[in-house]
Scaffold this active site. Structure first.
Site, PDB file in Angstrom:
ATOM      1  N   LYS A  37       0.849  -1.203   0.000  1.00 17.90           N
ATOM      2  CA  LYS A  37       0.000   0.000   0.000  1.00 17.90           C
ATOM      3  C   LYS A  37       0.884   1.252   0.000  1.00 17.90           C
ATOM      4  O   LYS A  37       2.100   1.160   0.253  1.00 17.90           O
ATOM      5  CB  LYS A  37      -0.925  -0.020   1.214  1.00 17.90           C
ATOM      6  CG  LYS A  37      -0.203   0.081   2.540  1.00 17.90           C
ATOM      7  CD  LYS A  37      -1.118  -0.280   3.704  1.00 17.90           C
ATOM      8  CE  LYS A  37      -0.351  -0.183   5.002  1.00 17.90           C
ATOM      9  NZ  LYS A  37      -0.977  -0.944   6.083  1.00 17.90           N
ATOM     10  N   ARG A  55     -10.546  -0.181  14.881  1.00 18.81           N
ATOM     11  CA  ARG A  55     -10.653   0.692  13.713  1.00 18.81           C
ATOM     12  C   ARG A  55     -11.653   0.065  12.750  1.00 18.81           C
ATOM     13  O   ARG A  55     -12.817   0.417  12.735  1.00 18.81           O
ATOM     14  CB  ARG A  55      -9.245   0.821  13.095  1.00 18.81           C
ATOM     15  CG  ARG A  55      -9.074   1.838  12.029  1.00 18.81           C
ATOM     16  CD  ARG A  55      -7.624   1.902  11.571  1.00 18.81           C
ATOM     17  NE  ARG A  55      -7.154   0.652  10.973  1.00 18.81           N
ATOM     18  CZ  ARG A  55      -5.946   0.504  10.430  1.00 18.81           C
ATOM     19  NH1 ARG A  55      -5.080   1.481  10.428  1.00 18.81           N
ATOM     20  NH2 ARG A  55      -5.589  -0.647   9.896  1.00 18.81           N
ATOM     21  N   TYR A  69      14.296  30.543   5.340  1.00 21.86           N
ATOM     22  CA  TYR A  69      13.078  31.221   5.803  1.00 21.86           C
ATOM     23  C   TYR A  69      13.146  31.522   7.301  1.00 21.86           C
ATOM     24  O   TYR A  69      13.549  30.662   8.097  1.00 21.86           O
ATOM     25  CB  TYR A  69      11.853  30.348   5.543  1.00 21.86           C
ATOM     26  CG  TYR A  69      11.413  30.326   4.099  1.00 21.86           C
ATOM     27  CD1 TYR A  69      10.940  31.485   3.484  1.00 21.86           C
ATOM     28  CD2 TYR A  69      11.448  29.144   3.363  1.00 21.86           C
ATOM     29  CE1 TYR A  69      10.523  31.457   2.158  1.00 21.86           C
ATOM     30  CE2 TYR A  69      11.038  29.114   2.038  1.00 21.86           C
ATOM     31  CZ  TYR A  69      10.590  30.273   1.445  1.00 21.86           C
ATOM     32  OH  TYR A  69      10.177  30.244   0.137  1.00 21.86           O
ATOM     33  N   MET A  93      10.267  24.052   0.512  1.00 25.20           N
ATOM     34  CA  MET A  93       9.518  23.105  -0.318  1.00 25.20           C
ATOM     35  C   MET A  93      10.435  22.405  -1.326  1.00 25.20           C
ATOM     36  O   MET A  93      10.358  21.195  -1.515  1.00 25.20           O
ATOM     37  CB  MET A  93       8.396  23.841  -1.048  1.00 25.20           C
ATOM     38  CG  MET A  93       7.453  22.917  -1.787  1.00 25.20           C
ATOM     39  SD  MET A  93       6.193  23.826  -2.695  1.00 25.20           S
ATOM     40  CE  MET A  93       5.192  24.476  -1.374  1.00 25.20           C
TER      41      MET A  93
HETATM   42  C1  LIG Z   1      -0.148  -1.974   6.672  1.00 31.68           C
HETATM   43  C2  LIG Z   1      -0.682  -3.270   7.094  1.00 31.68           C
HETATM   44  C3  LIG Z   1       0.153  -4.373   7.310  1.00 31.68           C
HETATM   45  C4  LIG Z   1       1.659  -4.285   7.243  1.00 31.68           C
HETATM   46  O1  LIG Z   1       2.156  -3.680   8.419  1.00 31.68           O
HETATM   47  P1  LIG Z   1       3.724  -3.476   8.689  1.00 31.68           P
HETATM   48  O2  LIG Z   1       3.785  -2.917  10.058  1.00 31.68           O
HETATM   49  O3  LIG Z   1       4.202  -2.515   7.654  1.00 31.68           O
HETATM   50  O4  LIG Z   1       4.358  -4.804   8.540  1.00 31.68           O
HETATM   51  C5  LIG Z   1      -0.439  -5.589   7.603  1.00 31.68           C
HETATM   52  N1  LIG Z   1      -1.782  -5.704   7.702  1.00 31.68           N
HETATM   53  C6  LIG Z   1      -2.617  -4.659   7.512  1.00 31.68           C
HETATM   54  C7  LIG Z   1      -4.084  -4.860   7.642  1.00 31.68           C
HETATM   55  C8  LIG Z   1      -2.095  -3.418   7.214  1.00 31.68           C
HETATM   56  O5  LIG Z   1      -2.935  -2.386   7.039  1.00 31.68           O
END
Ligand SMILES: *Cc1c(COP(=O)(O)O)cnc(C)c1O
Length: 400
Positions: free
Chosen positions: A37, A135, A263, A311
Site C-alpha cells: 500500500k 478501527r 526562511y 519546499m
Molecule cells: C499496513 C498493514 C500491514 C503491514 O504492516 P507493517 O507494520 O508494515 O508490517 C499488515 N496488515 C494490515 C491490515 C495493514 O494495514
C-alpha cells in the site's frame, strides 16, 4: 554526472534478502502476502510487486482499489487484497478485476452479494475481525453470524479470515496475546460450524519479529520487507534497507559569520563557513522538522541541515567537508562510505515514525531500481498457492 536532482535508489536485492528473512521467520508452510500500500511505502508498488512475485510471494496487500487496479494494469495476476475497507464506489471495479476485499459488516456483505449477482460473478472476501485495533473489522461476538451470512450468499466466497495487531511491540505485548485469544475463539467457533475456509492471517512486521505463535498460514509483512523496522527487534538486524534517498549539491556559497540562512532567518553562521544548497525539500520527503536539526552525508561525512527545510530546497553546512563541490552526491537516507543515515534515524530526528519517512518521498523523486536478478526464495509449499495465481511473471516491467 548525476542525471537527477533527487532520486530514491531502490535496492531490489535488499528486498529479496528481506523476503527470505521473513520467510525463514514465518516458517515453511506460510504464505507471504506482501503489503504494497501507499505505493509500496514510497518504493514504487508496480516494480516491487513484480520483483516480490518473482521471489515467490503469494499475494499482495493494498490500501485502495486504485492501488489494486494499478497492479492489475501492470500485469499482476496474483491475488490482491484491499486490506482496509473499500467505499461503495470501489466495489464494482474490485469485482470486475478480481480484487479481493476485506469484509467488516453485514451491510457491505449484502451490497456485495447484490452487485456480484448482477455481474454474474463471485466476490472473494476476507473477514476482518476486530480483536483490539478498534478501527475496522467486525467485533468477535458478531463474526460467526457474518460467516453464516457469507456461507448463505451464493455470490460471495470466503477467501480468508484476518485480524490486525495494534501493538507496535508486536507479539511481546499483553494486548497482542489478548488479540490472539479473541481471534482463536472466533476460529474455533468457525471450525466447529465448518464455516472456516481460505487463508488465516494476523502477523504484520512487528508481530513476525517478536515471535507471534502460531503465525497461521499467511503473514502480512510491510515495512520489514523494505528493510525498516518500527523499533529494534531481535533478528531484524538481518534486514537490509531497500531505499536510499539521494540528491546533489547544486550551489555553493561562502558566507561570513552572522549571515542568516533560510526562511525566518532561524540559523545564523557562528563563523564564516560554506553553505551547500540541495534541490530537495519537504515536497520530496525531507521532513520540515529536520530544519536546524537533521544531518545528511557528503563525501562520507555528516553535514548538518542549517536553516529551515523549504519546499524545493535544503541548505547544509559543508564548511568542514574538504573538497565539497557542485555535483557532489548528497545522501539524505542511506549509506555513504563509513556513514549511514537510516529511515529510523530520520524519523527519530523529525519526531515521526519510519513509515512516514519512506511514504513521504514525493512524486517527483525518481525511483531508480538496482539489483533484482531473478533469485527465488525457497519454493512455495504444495497447495499454498491458489489456482489463479501466477507467481512467476516473465515480464518484469521497468517501472521508470
Ligand atoms: C499496513 C498493514 C500491514 C503491514 O504492516 P507493517 O507494520 O508494515 O508490517 C499488515 N496488515 C494490515 C491490515 C495493514 O494495514
Amino acid at each position: 554526472m548525476n542525471a537527477h536532482r533527487v532520486w530514491a535508489e531502490i535496492d531490489l536485492d535488499a528486498v529479496t534478502n528481506n523476503l527470505a528473512v521473513i520467510r525463514r521467520r514465518a516458517g515453511p508452510p506460510t504464505r507471504i502476502m506482501f503489503v504494497v500500500k501507499a505505493d509500496a511505502y514510497g518504493h514504487g508498488a508496480v516494480a516491487l510487486a513484480h520483483h516480490a512475485l518473482r521471489c515467490g510471494i503469494a499475494a499482495l496487500g493494498v490500501g485502495s482499489s486504485a492501488e489494486a487496479l494499478e497492479l492489475r494494469a501492470s500485469g499482476v495476476r496474483a491475488p490482491i487484497l484491499v486490506l482496509g475497507t473499500i467505499i461503495d464506489d470501489e466495489m464494482d471495479e474490485c469485482l470486475r478485476n478480481d480484487v479481493q476485499m476485506a469484509l467488516h459488516s453485514s451491510d457491505r456483505r449484502a451490497k456485495l452479494q447484490e452487485l456480484a449477482r448482477a455481474l454474474g460473478m463471485r466476490a472473494k472476501l476476507h473477514l476482518n475481525i476486530d480483536t483490539g485495533m478498534g478501527r475496522l473489522g467486525v467485533l468477535p461476538h458478531r463474526a460467526l453470524e457474518l460467516l453464516r451470512e457469507l456461507r448463505a450468499s451464493p455470490h460471495l466466497e470466503l477467501a480468508g479470515v484476518m485480524t490486525h495487531v495494534s501493538s507496535a511491540d508486536g507479539a511481546n505485548s499483553a494486548s497482542t496475546h489478548e488479540q490472539q485469544r479473541l481471534f482463536e475463539g472466533v476460529l474455533r467457533g468457525a471450525r466447529e460450524e465448518r464455516l472456516l475456509q481460505g487463508w488465516i492471517h494476523m502477523a504484520n512486521s512487528a508481530a513476525l519479529f517478536t515471535d507471534l505463535r502460531p503465525r497461521y498460514d499467511t503473514v502480512r509483512p510491510g515495512i520489514s520487507a523494505y528493510g525498516v523496522m518500527p523499533c529494534h527487534m531481535p533478528g531484524s538486524d538481518l534486514l537490509r534497507p531497500a531505499m536510499s534517498l539521494r540528491s546533489q549539491i547544486v550551489f555553493l556559497k561562502d558566507i561570513p559569520a552572522g549571515y542568516a540562512v533560510g526562511y525566518g532567518s532561524t540559523w545564523r553562521a557562528p563563523r564564516a563557513t560554506r553553505i551547500a544548497t540541495l534541490p530537495v525539500g519537504y515536497n520530496d520527503g525531507v521532513p520540515w522538522r529536520l530544519g536546524n536539526k537533521g544531518e545528511v552525508l557528503v563525501r562520507g561525512r555528516r553535514a548538518p541541515i542549517v536553516g529551515r527545510v523549504s519546499m524545493d530546497y535544503t541548505t547544509i553546512d559543508v564548511g568542514h567537508v574538504p573538497g565539497a563541490q557542485v555535483g557532489d552526491v548528497v545522501t539524505l537516507v542511506g549509506r555513504d562510505g563509513p556513514e549511514n543515515i537510516s529511515a529510523e534515524e530520520v524519523a527519530e530526528q523529525a519526531g515521526t515514525i519510519a513509515y512516514e519517512v519512506t511514504c513521504h518521498v514525493g512524486k517527483r523523486v525518481k525511483r531508480v531500481y538496482v539489483g533484482g536478478v531473478d533469485v527465488e526464495l525457497a519454493p512455495a509449499p504444495p497447495g499454498a498457492l491458489p489456482r489463479t495465481t501466477s507467481t512467476r511473471s516473465d515480464e518484469l516491467h521497468e517501472a521508470h
